[in-house]
Enzyme design. Structure first.
Site, PDB file in Angstrom:
ATOM      1  N   LYS A 216      20.192 -28.343  -8.361  1.00  0.00           N
ATOM      2  CA  LYS A 216      20.139 -29.784  -8.020  1.00  0.00           C
ATOM      3  C   LYS A 216      19.752 -30.630  -9.238  1.00  0.00           C
ATOM      4  O   LYS A 216      20.341 -31.655  -9.502  1.00  0.00           O
ATOM      5  CB  LYS A 216      19.100 -30.059  -6.909  1.00  0.00           C
ATOM      6  CG  LYS A 216      19.309 -29.338  -5.616  1.00  0.00           C
ATOM      7  CD  LYS A 216      18.280 -29.787  -4.584  1.00  0.00           C
ATOM      8  CE  LYS A 216      16.849 -29.500  -4.979  1.00  0.00           C
ATOM      9  NZ  LYS A 216      16.449 -28.078  -4.878  1.00  0.00           N
TER      10      LYS A 216
ATOM     11  N   ARG B  90      12.623 -33.749   1.795  1.00  0.00           N
ATOM     12  CA  ARG B  90      12.449 -32.308   1.974  1.00  0.00           C
ATOM     13  C   ARG B  90      11.998 -31.985   3.384  1.00  0.00           C
ATOM     14  O   ARG B  90      11.855 -30.812   3.734  1.00  0.00           O
ATOM     15  CB  ARG B  90      11.389 -31.821   1.002  1.00  0.00           C
ATOM     16  CG  ARG B  90      11.871 -30.891  -0.087  1.00  0.00           C
ATOM     17  CD  ARG B  90      10.668 -30.517  -0.898  1.00  0.00           C
ATOM     18  NE  ARG B  90      10.866 -29.453  -1.811  1.00  0.00           N
ATOM     19  CZ  ARG B  90      11.277 -29.580  -3.070  1.00  0.00           C
ATOM     20  NH1 ARG B  90      11.619 -30.758  -3.533  1.00  0.00           N
ATOM     21  NH2 ARG B  90      11.346 -28.534  -3.843  1.00  0.00           N
TER      22      ARG B  90
ATOM     23  N   ARG C  19      14.097 -18.866 -15.114  1.00  0.00           N
ATOM     24  CA  ARG C  19      14.087 -20.289 -15.477  1.00  0.00           C
ATOM     25  C   ARG C  19      12.934 -20.635 -16.423  1.00  0.00           C
ATOM     26  O   ARG C  19      11.813 -20.179 -16.254  1.00  0.00           O
ATOM     27  CB  ARG C  19      13.987 -21.111 -14.198  1.00  0.00           C
ATOM     28  CG  ARG C  19      13.953 -22.601 -14.454  1.00  0.00           C
ATOM     29  CD  ARG C  19      14.353 -23.366 -13.264  1.00  0.00           C
ATOM     30  NE  ARG C  19      13.322 -23.465 -12.252  1.00  0.00           N
ATOM     31  CZ  ARG C  19      13.458 -24.184 -11.142  1.00  0.00           C
ATOM     32  NH1 ARG C  19      14.587 -24.830 -10.907  1.00  0.00           N
ATOM     33  NH2 ARG C  19      12.500 -24.242 -10.269  1.00  0.00           N
TER      34      ARG C  19
ATOM     35  N   ARG D 282       7.656 -22.278 -15.302  1.00  0.00           N
ATOM     36  CA  ARG D 282       6.950 -23.200 -14.401  1.00  0.00           C
ATOM     37  C   ARG D 282       5.855 -22.456 -13.648  1.00  0.00           C
ATOM     38  O   ARG D 282       6.046 -21.309 -13.277  1.00  0.00           O
ATOM     39  CB  ARG D 282       7.954 -23.804 -13.415  1.00  0.00           C
ATOM     40  CG  ARG D 282       8.311 -25.238 -13.734  1.00  0.00           C
ATOM     41  CD  ARG D 282       9.432 -25.743 -12.906  1.00  0.00           C
ATOM     42  NE  ARG D 282       9.198 -25.679 -11.466  1.00  0.00           N
ATOM     43  CZ  ARG D 282      10.013 -26.214 -10.571  1.00  0.00           C
ATOM     44  NH1 ARG D 282      11.097 -26.849 -10.961  1.00  0.00           N
ATOM     45  NH2 ARG D 282       9.760 -26.129  -9.290  1.00  0.00           N
TER      46      ARG D 282
ATOM     47  N   ARG E  92       8.315 -20.493  -1.677  1.00  0.00           N
ATOM     48  CA  ARG E  92       9.112 -21.733  -1.721  1.00  0.00           C
ATOM     49  C   ARG E  92      10.419 -21.574  -0.952  1.00  0.00           C
ATOM     50  O   ARG E  92      10.881 -22.509  -0.298  1.00  0.00           O
ATOM     51  CB  ARG E  92       9.389 -22.130  -3.174  1.00  0.00           C
ATOM     52  CG  ARG E  92       8.179 -22.798  -3.799  1.00  0.00           C
ATOM     53  CD  ARG E  92       8.244 -22.775  -5.300  1.00  0.00           C
ATOM     54  NE  ARG E  92       9.382 -23.469  -5.832  1.00  0.00           N
ATOM     55  CZ  ARG E  92       9.966 -23.163  -6.995  1.00  0.00           C
ATOM     56  NH1 ARG E  92       9.521 -22.167  -7.716  1.00  0.00           N
ATOM     57  NH2 ARG E  92      10.992 -23.863  -7.414  1.00  0.00           N
TER      58      ARG E  92
HETATM   59  P1  ADP Z   1      12.433 -26.873  -6.665  1.00  0.00           P
HETATM   60  O1  ADP Z   1      13.570 -27.667  -6.129  1.00  0.00           O
HETATM   61  O2  ADP Z   1      12.836 -26.008  -7.805  1.00  0.00           O
HETATM   62  O3  ADP Z   1      11.638 -26.143  -5.611  1.00  0.00           O
HETATM   63  P2  ADP Z   1      10.929 -29.290  -7.360  1.00  0.00           P
HETATM   64  O4  ADP Z   1      10.757 -29.533  -8.812  1.00  0.00           O
HETATM   65  O5  ADP Z   1      11.850 -30.179  -6.608  1.00  0.00           O
HETATM   66  O6  ADP Z   1      11.332 -27.773  -7.283  1.00  0.00           O
HETATM   67  O7  ADP Z   1       9.507 -29.320  -6.602  1.00  0.00           O
HETATM   68  C1  ADP Z   1       8.404 -28.549  -7.038  1.00  0.00           C
HETATM   69  C2  ADP Z   1       7.274 -28.669  -6.026  1.00  0.00           C
HETATM   70  O8  ADP Z   1       6.861 -30.057  -5.914  1.00  0.00           O
HETATM   71  C3  ADP Z   1       7.620 -28.265  -4.591  1.00  0.00           C
HETATM   72  O9  ADP Z   1       7.512 -26.868  -4.377  1.00  0.00           O
HETATM   73  C4  ADP Z   1       6.573 -29.069  -3.794  1.00  0.00           C
HETATM   74  O10 ADP Z   1       5.301 -28.485  -3.844  1.00  0.00           O
HETATM   75  C5  ADP Z   1       6.520 -30.380  -4.569  1.00  0.00           C
HETATM   76  N1  ADP Z   1       7.495 -31.376  -4.041  1.00  0.00           N
HETATM   77  C6  ADP Z   1       8.568 -31.891  -4.714  1.00  0.00           C
HETATM   78  N2  ADP Z   1       9.245 -32.752  -3.942  1.00  0.00           N
HETATM   79  C7  ADP Z   1       8.601 -32.792  -2.746  1.00  0.00           C
HETATM   80  C8  ADP Z   1       8.828 -33.460  -1.510  1.00  0.00           C
HETATM   81  N3  ADP Z   1       9.873 -34.296  -1.335  1.00  0.00           N
HETATM   82  N4  ADP Z   1       7.956 -33.250  -0.486  1.00  0.00           N
HETATM   83  C9  ADP Z   1       6.904 -32.438  -0.621  1.00  0.00           C
HETATM   84  N5  ADP Z   1       6.636 -31.749  -1.756  1.00  0.00           N
HETATM   85  C10 ADP Z   1       7.472 -31.914  -2.809  1.00  0.00           C
END
Ligand code: ADP
Length: 226
Positions: A23, A98, A135, A163, A174
């Site tokens: 994404k 999400r 990654r 990360r 996750r």
């Molecule tokens: P990925 O898509 O690789 O899981 P992101 O960089 O989008 O990672 O998000 C990393 C972390 O940030 C998530 O696992 C969560 O803890 C938090 N996070 C990001 N966006 C949201 C969201 N919309 N709602 C709740 N937590 C979020």
């Protein structure tokens, strides 16, 4: 691609898909090409953790354990970010919504902005696990690094690191959280004429091509460049 103008309807895109689906990479390409901001709640939250803000302090534990930050906190982040002038001609949302609660809040923020185009990037789980294990991101600017550029960030020269939430145990959590809380969004958005599924298990340029076609089809189905 001409710059968006006041006369042109906005391009409002939501990128859906599990962690590791690509994404972020695709959102960045779209943002450059369509000249609208990429808004990544993950990037905003990681920056808050890195700079030690109150938001970062409260988000760190959830992020490091693979859980979601509270709906209230991320809804507030996105509401403020969408109010900025550069988001008037559209946006690419990466990592938000999400949960169904966040999706409802986003619908409420849309007002007269036009329709959302929702792109669901689909990748088999075994491929996701492999991708996430390899990654690396830049410790300075946060950019994703591809496998063969691991020595230093191509954008800023910063050191590349894993990360904190890409370790095997947290990755599994996750993916579980995705299935439980985010996957229901596919059913939430699927009935809309501007919803499209994309095969994300292809090389990045092929995914970009599929996304371009999907956006064109969604715009036609949605009635405008929406
Ligand atoms: P990925 O898509 O690789 O899981 P992101 O960089 O989008 O990672 O998000 C990393 C972390 O940030 C998530 O696992 C969560 O803890 C938090 N996070 C990001 N966006 C949201 C969201 N919309 N709602 C709740 N937590 C979020």
């Amino acid at each position: 691609m001409p710059a968006p103008s006041a006369l042109q309807p906005a391009l409002n895109i939501v990128m859906l898909g599990p962690p590791g689906a690509g994404k972020g990479t695709q959102a960045e390409r779209l943002a450059v090409r369509h000249r609208v901001p990429k808004i990544s709640t993950g990037d905003i939250l990681r920056h808050a953790v890195q700079t030690g803000t109150a938001l970062g302090g409260s988000a760190k534990q959830a992020i490091d354990s693979g859980n979601l930050v509270s709906d209230d906190a991320v809804i507030c982040i996105v509401r403020e970010r969408l109010a900025c002038a550069d988001a008037r001609s559209g946006f690419i949302l990466d990592g938000f919504p999400r949960t169904v609660v966040q999706a409802g809040a986003l619908d409420g923020m849309m007002g007269s902005r036009g329709a959302l185009i929702v792109l669901d990037i689909v990748v088999p789980e075994e491929v996701l696990v492999l991708r996430l294990a390899g990654r690396r991101i830049c410790s300075v600017c946060g950019a994703n690094a591809t496998v063969d550029t691991r020595q230093a960030c191509l954008k800023c020269g910063g050191t590349l690191v894993t990360r904190t939430d890409d370790g095997a145990k947290v990755v599994r959590e996750r993916l579980k959280v995705y299935q439980r809380q985010t996957r229901p969004l596919v059913e939430y958005y699927a009935p809309r004429p501007t919803f499209r599924s994309i095969d994300g298990n292809q090389v990045p340029d092929a995914v970009t091509g599929a996304i371009d076609n999907a956006i064109a089809a969604a715009v036609a189905a949605g009635g405008a460049r929406q």
